[in-house]
Design an enzyme around this catalytic site. Structure first.
Site, PDB file in Angstrom:
ATOM      1  N   ARG A  95      30.913  15.418 -27.635  1.00 21.12           N
ATOM      2  CA  ARG A  95      30.281  16.613 -26.744  1.00 21.12           C
ATOM      3  C   ARG A  95      28.511  16.514 -27.288  1.00 21.12           C
ATOM      4  NH1 ARG A  95      31.235  22.396 -29.594  1.00 21.12           N
ATOM      5  NH2 ARG A  95      30.444  21.726 -32.049  1.00 21.12           N
TER       6      ARG A  95
ATOM      7  N   GLN B 258      28.808  24.492 -37.850  1.00 19.38           N
ATOM      8  CA  GLN B 258      28.664  25.004 -39.309  1.00 19.38           C
ATOM      9  C   GLN B 258      28.373  23.912 -40.216  1.00 19.38           C
ATOM     10  OE1 GLN B 258      30.940  26.325 -36.880  1.00 19.38           O
ATOM     11  NE2 GLN B 258      31.594  28.309 -37.483  1.00 19.38           N
TER      12      GLN B 258
ATOM     13  N   THR C 280      -2.914  51.875 -39.938  1.00 23.08           N
ATOM     14  CA  THR C 280      -2.312  50.438 -39.605  1.00 23.08           C
ATOM     15  C   THR C 280      -3.890  49.533 -38.758  1.00 23.08           C
ATOM     16  OG1 THR C 280      -1.842  51.090 -37.093  1.00 23.08           O
ATOM     17  CG2 THR C 280      -0.187  51.147 -38.971  1.00 23.08           C
TER      18      THR C 280
ATOM     19  N   HIS D  20      25.406  25.797 -25.367  1.00 20.63           N
ATOM     20  CA  HIS D  20      26.324  25.158 -24.963  1.00 20.63           C
ATOM     21  C   HIS D  20      25.834  24.029 -23.579  1.00 20.63           C
ATOM     22  CE1 HIS D  20      29.047  27.326 -27.263  1.00 20.63           C
ATOM     23  NE2 HIS D  20      28.718  28.518 -26.385  1.00 20.63           N
TER      24      HIS D  20
ATOM     25  N   LYS E 186       0.731  47.352 -39.358  1.00 17.19           N
ATOM     26  CA  LYS E 186       0.417  46.780 -38.153  1.00 17.19           C
ATOM     27  C   LYS E 186       1.020  45.558 -37.682  1.00 17.19           C
ATOM     28  CE  LYS E 186      -3.022  48.263 -35.763  1.00 17.19           C
ATOM     29  NZ  LYS E 186      -3.147  49.575 -35.000  1.00 17.19           N
TER      30      LYS E 186
END
Lengths: 287, 287, 287, 287
Positions: C171, C214, C57, C242, C12
């Site tokens: 940035r 990363q 369920t 972005h 469920k």
């Protein structure tokens, strides 16, 4: 300071209801989403919390289910009217009802009781009914996504100091049509009307050589009014789903309207209506 | 303490790309969503931030657009393989590529360049390719919503102290099929294969008298494997979209499987696979 | 042809449960979403539709509600373990349970029983338990949206024929952190652990001068492992949300990292893990 | 038949804009979503496709970005007015502008340039400005989810043949507040006003012993009007997010308002407004 209660309404939204009709081995399916909103003598409930004039939203839900059994669900406009009239006619404190229904389409797979959901547009309606018997019916659809891969231009617009857009003589025109059309009368063959309006919208979209999305919108509305006498007004909200031509020049490739980036946001948004000059007064139809 | 880098991959997700092919007056449309993920010599970028081994995700996006122009987009599996091979074969630091594509269907309205989006299921694929030339192709679909209005029972289950569910000999069975099937080979007629698998899934769903959604799932998988030799394994995630019979007794009405409440949450969720006994090893196909 | 049943589980999903504890005038609130998945002797239900081995369920849902009353809901990891152990230990046909819980945060408004939902991140956990007593606990969070408006560069990457991206020395770096961390043991102070891991993630994100997402990911994972001994592995999926610098030159304006367009799609997607060299085997923890 | 153009407007929707202000090491962040809609001499574009009166939606987007640089973004109401006035005052064919802005909140993590998104409510505004200088400002918020775990009753309502709901003297009351309030003037300290209105809404929700959600709504509106002189009208849409008491009796357990099922659909929906008796005419403020 004197503070007063303004416009108000209350109801049960999004009652999901599936109605099966068993015609021997062949089953028929209606899959709808019902929202009702009531108004009337609601001063007390707001100011003091007295619910004496309130038909509970839970009861509104129950009524939708009970009526689906008692009367069946054929055209959503008729079912919405049935509910709206019941709430107003049975309860003196309820002076006005608005019922909105969405319908989701299903197609048969095979045999009599197997279906696959047709995820295309959603059919809609909004009806109003008040204790003076005034009635309005607006039918509609939403999420009808259409695209012309040519026969669309855009140029000749205002150029100001913030304009960088380049004119184009050939672009993709794509939109997700949301349309609602008002019926001149509260009675009609709503099923056939819906199918014909939908087809008129598609035809006009496909057949219009477009110089602006506004022009396309107007052509679609005009086509509906020209072909469907029962409709007196139609309104649209149509996002311009931008498809930007990708610049492939850095890779030594040209791009003659072949490769596009389908953008999410921002998007143009065109809203507008078309109506008969002699359309009856809309009253509360668009609320 | 010694901490190390675990499994990792990076890429550009959801590059929305529409490719138009103009065959005179008749245009053809492919509407896809491309996501690529690369892995390989990625120690440095994680530990020191040196990007010397990194092909930017922006470049991955550009490559999808450039390839759409250069090679066209026919079957999504083939286009995904083209991209995956390019990334690995052209960049020594990239040892493995995973490319996933979704495709949205469109139907013609009329004429040669007008389309309406068919909002039904989304076609999908996931391919892998590594520098040893190992390749996997998994095709699939999602959001295929199906419903049987009868020929479904549920009983004979375990009853414990927390069980209140009543057995039923007739219920609605509805689900949104998400299925992925692995091809035994990386070459094939993916367009015909997709159409046939889709039909097999619908047929098996419609034709199976169901005692449990698991039984239906297995029958659907078995049908695919029996009819499509190119498929060696299929996996499903199928929510049990509960349609509860509304209790109309308080209103003096019976409800002989006619009026249902379509519930949102919670829902049953059945996940399972069917495969050939001699299916080749899946390797990274399902990652 | 011989076709066999592959890996499978059922359960469920998304049982929405709110638990109130009344401590006199002061109330405490837990708002969770429980999904359980069971597996075991499920050949028959798939092949013949016999449900003799199936705990419905619906019963799983009931159990979640009953346990919430009986045992309360304190840390979601503990509640998930309670459920998982119950399903496996009480049912011979159930050999393995996976329980996933999401928790939504609420803050007090004033007084003892008024709350406002804190829409920030969602706390998560996934636990597994099998009939051999093997247990795994993975805690996590998702939708933790963070942004550094500077101290992020990106350059030095591979440039191939499809690369058009320009290097940048400054940035915006923004992401929606989805992280899951594996506990070395199935017992612990999960509430304190969660708060500390969350803070470590935020601190590491804020304090890392980033040359690539990363690198930031790895730094976040390393920080958690360095500061929380009970965690042996952590995995991330982090979209690069972005923020593109808008070109204001056509309007005679410079744009020194002041005005950005926050894009939806496509987005970079960085997935990776960090673990202790001596982390115990994960077994089924990540399934 | 004579068909005419009805009400219409067009614009650019959902321009996502992030504005950073660098105050040395300390950065300030504004994260907004701008939608502008213009109307005026738009007969031609609809009827013939002539764009001579049309300021492109792309230009509207550019203007938002350029103005963010030129003037900064402080209070969203002021920024919206700036844009609306510019469009109307600079273009003779544009007679009316509507600008809607959503603002997403961020909190500092640490240091001067690291932020975590506060996912709670979204702040909103809608302003109108026309060539006669008429101006309206409506501020608002949405997705403010609040819950009282007691001090809510519901009884004394109409009971008809479809009513099955049982009265209750103690229930959870939860809603997601969407509120919009109209300012009597187009100038003001919108930042402080917003913070105070938000607090008044929370306070009134928490402090109202509720006999109906309508009563709570009215109390919240009244509180705002009593404490904020600059506000002349407020409107709400508040879903009744039902939390149903789970029946634990089958398991031998009582449930004294401790364990609830948080339902999705259907839900009650309460819409209503509160205004000063002497509020100025709203004109187009709510369109």
């Amino acid at each position: 300071m004197s503070v007063i209660l303004g416009p108000n309404r209350y109801g049960k939204a999004e009652t999901r209801l599936v109605r099966v009709v068993r015609d021997g081995e062949v089953h028929h399916l209606k899959d709808i989403n019902v929202s009702s909103s009531l108004s009337g003598e609601m001063e007390s409930v707001h100011l003091t919390g007295s619910n004496a004039a309130v038909l509970p939203t839970d009861t509104q839900k129950n009524t939708a289910y009970a009526f689906a059994k008692k009367y069946g669900v054929d055209q959503i406009e008729d079912f919405a009217l049935l509910l709206a009239r019941h709430f107003v006619d049975s309860q003196p404190t309820i002076h006005h009802a608005r019922v909105e229904i969405e319908e989701y389409g299903w197609e048969r797979i095979s045999g009599g009781h197997s279906f696959v959901r047709s995820g295309r547009e959603v059919r809609t309606c909004v009806v109003h009914y008040d204790r003076d018997g005034r009635t309005s019916v607006v039918s509609g659809l939403k999420d009808l996504v259409v695209l012309n891969s040519t026969d669309s231009e855009f140029h000749g617009y205002i150029v100001d100091e913030y304009t960088t857009l380049q004119p184009t003589g050939d672009r993709i025109l794509a939109t997700a049509v949301a349309a609602q059309w008002r019926h001149a009368s509260a009675t009609g063959e709503f099923g056939k009307s819906y199918a014909d309006v939908r087809q008129a919208l598609l035809d006009a979209f496909a057949e219009t050589y477009s110089l602006s999305l506004q022009q396309t919108l107007y052509a679609m509305g005009r086509r509906v009014l020209e072909t469907r006498q029962e409709v007196c007004e139609i309104r649209f909200a149509m996002p311009n789903k931008h498809h930007f031509l990708v610049d492939l020049a850095p890779f030594g490739l040209d791009n003659d309207n072949e490769v596009f980036y389908a953008a999410d946001r921002p998007y143009g948004l065109i809203e507008g209506g078309v109506l008969r000059e002699d359309a009856p007064d809309a009253a509360f139809a668009w609320e």
